[in-house]
Enzyme design. Structure first.
Site, PDB file in Angstrom:
ATOM      1  N   CYS A 133     102.574  31.971  39.474  1.00 33.31           N
ATOM      2  CA  CYS A 133     101.654  31.637  38.437  1.00 33.31           C
ATOM      3  C   CYS A 133     100.960  30.327  38.315  1.00 33.31           C
ATOM      4  O   CYS A 133      99.936  30.130  38.422  1.00 33.31           O
ATOM      5  CB  CYS A 133     102.328  31.836  36.965  1.00 33.31           C
ATOM      6  SG  CYS A 133     103.273  33.235  36.642  1.00 33.31           S
TER       7      CYS A 133
ATOM      8  N   CYS B 158     109.099  49.774  13.569  1.00 30.96           N
ATOM      9  CA  CYS B 158     108.520  50.105  12.321  1.00 30.96           C
ATOM     10  C   CYS B 158     108.318  51.514  12.107  1.00 30.96           C
ATOM     11  O   CYS B 158     108.361  52.227  11.076  1.00 30.96           O
ATOM     12  CB  CYS B 158     107.370  49.126  11.716  1.00 30.96           C
ATOM     13  SG  CYS B 158     107.713  47.608  10.693  1.00 30.96           S
TER      14      CYS B 158
ATOM     15  N   CYS C 281     101.342  50.889   7.483  1.00 34.45           N
ATOM     16  CA  CYS C 281     101.647  49.623   7.430  1.00 34.45           C
ATOM     17  C   CYS C 281     101.681  49.044   5.983  1.00 34.45           C
ATOM     18  O   CYS C 281     102.168  48.193   5.728  1.00 34.45           O
ATOM     19  CB  CYS C 281     100.811  49.093   8.509  1.00 34.45           C
ATOM     20  SG  CYS C 281     101.020  49.689  10.009  1.00 34.45           S
TER      21      CYS C 281
END
Lengths: 109, 277
Positions: B96, B242, B197
Site C-alpha cells: 500500500c 440485523c 431498519c
C-alpha cells in the site's frame, strides 16, 4: 515466534520521586491453551506467554507466572513506585522460547 | 395507564444504573474531541432533529474503553494493518505504501467521504471495494474477504486517519440513485418479524429491545470492536446481523443492496465525527 505478537506498554514519561504510577501492559498473543482440537480432532499444542516480568533499574517490580486459562492478548495493569529516574524493563516469555521486551524511561520532574 | 407508568419508572431506573451520563462527551486520549451529538442532516429533517453516535448508547465502562487508545481493543488490529500496509504483496511487487506513502498523510479524510462515486468504474464504491480494487488491480494480490479480519483491520487503519473529522458523504449527483435505493431498503420491512431498519433505529432508539439498548444505528464508528465477538466488525457484517435478527434471508455482504444501504446509513450520520475503530 508465534504470529502477530506485539507488546505495548503505557507508562508516564515523568514522575515525582517516590510517586506511585500506573502502568498498563498489553501483548497481542493468541494464548492457545492446549485444550482445543483442530477440525481433524488433533490437539492444538499449547502456545502461551508463561511469564511476565517488570524490572525498574534492575529491581523486580512484578513477576507473574501465567497459566493456560488466561485469555488472548493478556493485559496487565499495576502500580509501581518510582524512587528515582530510570528505566522500566518489561519482559514476556513465550512457551516456544521467544522473549519479547519493551522498555520505558521515566524522568523525575 | 397504570402499567405504563410503572414501566416508565422501571425504564428510568435502568437508565440511571446501566447507562452513562447523557451529557458525557467523547474525548479520545484526552485530545481528540469527537462530535457524538449534532443536528440531523437536512435530508433527515422529517424523521429526527438530532443524530447521536452509538457511543452515547453504551455503558460507562464500554465508553471508557473508547476514550483511551491503549484500552481500545480494536487498536491491536490497527497495529496489524499498519504492518500489512508496508508489506509487499502480489505480482506487482508493491505494498500500500508504495503508492500511498504514509497512511497518516495519504488516508486523512478518506473514511469521512466513503462510500463515494468512482468515475472510472462508474459505480458507488465502499472503502472495502476500493481496498480490494487496489489489491487486485494495482498490487496483483489476492482480494481480502469482504468482511474478513484483514479487511476490517485495514479499514480500521484507514478510518483512524480520519478520526474526529465530520462524516460527509455525498448523496446527490451520480450516487443519487443508489442513495434512493438504500433509503428504500432502510424503510422496507423484512423477515418473519416484519421489521425495517427504521422501526428500531429511527422510531425506537433509546429504548430496550429485550436486553439490547437500541442506538440510532449510526455507522460513524465502524469498523467497530464488539465485546460480544471480540473482534472488529465491518458495517456489512453488522447489517447482515440485523437483517438476520428480523428472521429474514440476508443480503450478501459486499452486494449491491448493502452497498446502497451503507451509503444511505452513512449519510444519516453526516455531521458526526468519524470515530472508528
Amino acid at each position: 515466534m508465534a504470529d502477530g505478537v506485539k507488546p505495548r506498554v503505557k507508562a508516564p514519561k515523568k514522575a515525582a520521586a517516590g510517586e506511585v504510577v500506573t502502568i498498563k501492559c498489553l501483548i497481542s498473543h493468541k494464548m492457545e491453551s492446549g485444550q482445543r482440537k483442530d477440525s481433524d480432532g488433533n490437539k492444538i499444542p499449547r502456545s502461551i506467554i508463561n511469564r511476565f516480568t517488570c524490572d525498574f533499574n534492575g529491581a523486580s517490580v512484578i513477576d507473574v507466572a501465567m497459566e493456560a486459562a488466561i485469555s488472548t492478548n493478556p493485559y496487565f495493569q499495576f502500580e509501581a513506585t518510582v524512587p528515582e529516574a530510570g528505566e522500566f524493563k518489561f519482559t514476556w516469555y513465550d512457551d516456544d522460547g521467544s522473549v519479547y521486551e519493551d522498555t520505558k524511561k521515566v524522568a523525575i520532574g | 395507564m397504570k402499567i405504563k407508568a410503572v414501566t416508565a419508572i422501571a425504564a428510568a431506573l435502568i437508565a440511571t444504573s446501566a447507562f452513562a451520563d447523557e451529557d458525557a462527551e467523547l474525548v479520545i486520549n484526552g485530545e481528540i474531541e469527537i462530535v457524538t451529538k449534532t443536528a440531523a442532516p437536512a435530508h433527515l429533517s422529517d424523521a429526527m432533529d438530532e443524530i447521536l453516535s452509538g457511543w452515547r448508547f453504551r455503558s460507562e465502562g464500554t465508553q471508557a474503553m473508547q476514550m483511551d487508545d491503549f484500552d481500545n481493543p480494536g487498536m491491536s488490529a490497527v497495529d496489524a494493518a499498519a504492518e500489512a500496509w508496508d508489506t509487499v504483496e502480489g505480482s506487482e511487487g508493491k505494498s500500500c505504501a508504495s503508492c500511498h506513502g504514509a497512511a497518516e498523510d495519504s488516508m486523512a479524510g478518506v473514511r469521512a467521504v466513503y462510500p463515494k462515486w468512482n468515475d472510472a468504474a462508474e459505480e458507488v464504491r465502499t472503502l472495502a471495494m476500493q481496498i480490494n480494487d487496489c489489491r487486485e488491480n494495482k498490487m496483483g494480490a489476492d482480494k481480502y474477504g469482504y468482511t474478513s479480519g484483514d479487511m476490517a483491520a485495514m479499514e480500521a487503519l484507514i478510518t483512524l486517519q480520519s478520526r474526529g473529522m465530520p462524516v460527509n458523504v455525498a448523496i446527490d449527483g451520480p450516487v443519487q440513485a443508489t442513495w434512493e435505493a438504500g433509503k428504500e431498503l432502510y424503510y422496507t420491512r423484512t423477515g418473519q418479524l416484519d421489521l425495517s431498519c427504521a422501526n428500531c433505529h429511527e422510531d425506537n432508539y433509546g429504548n430496550m429491545i429485550r436486553a439490547d439498548h437500541l442506538s440510532q444505528g449510526q455507522i460513524n464508528g465502524f469498523p467497530v470492536y464488539r465485546l460480544k465477538n471480540t473482534k472488529l466488525n465491518t458495517v456489512h457484517d453488522r447489517f447482515k446481523g440485523c437483517v438476520r435478527d428480523t428472521r429474514a434471508e440476508t443480503f450478501k455482504p459486499g452486494g449491491a443492496e448493502f452497498i446502497a444501504l451503507e451509503l444511505y446509513v452513512a449519510s444519516r450520520g453526516n455531521g458526526l465525527s468519524v470515530e472508528g475503530p
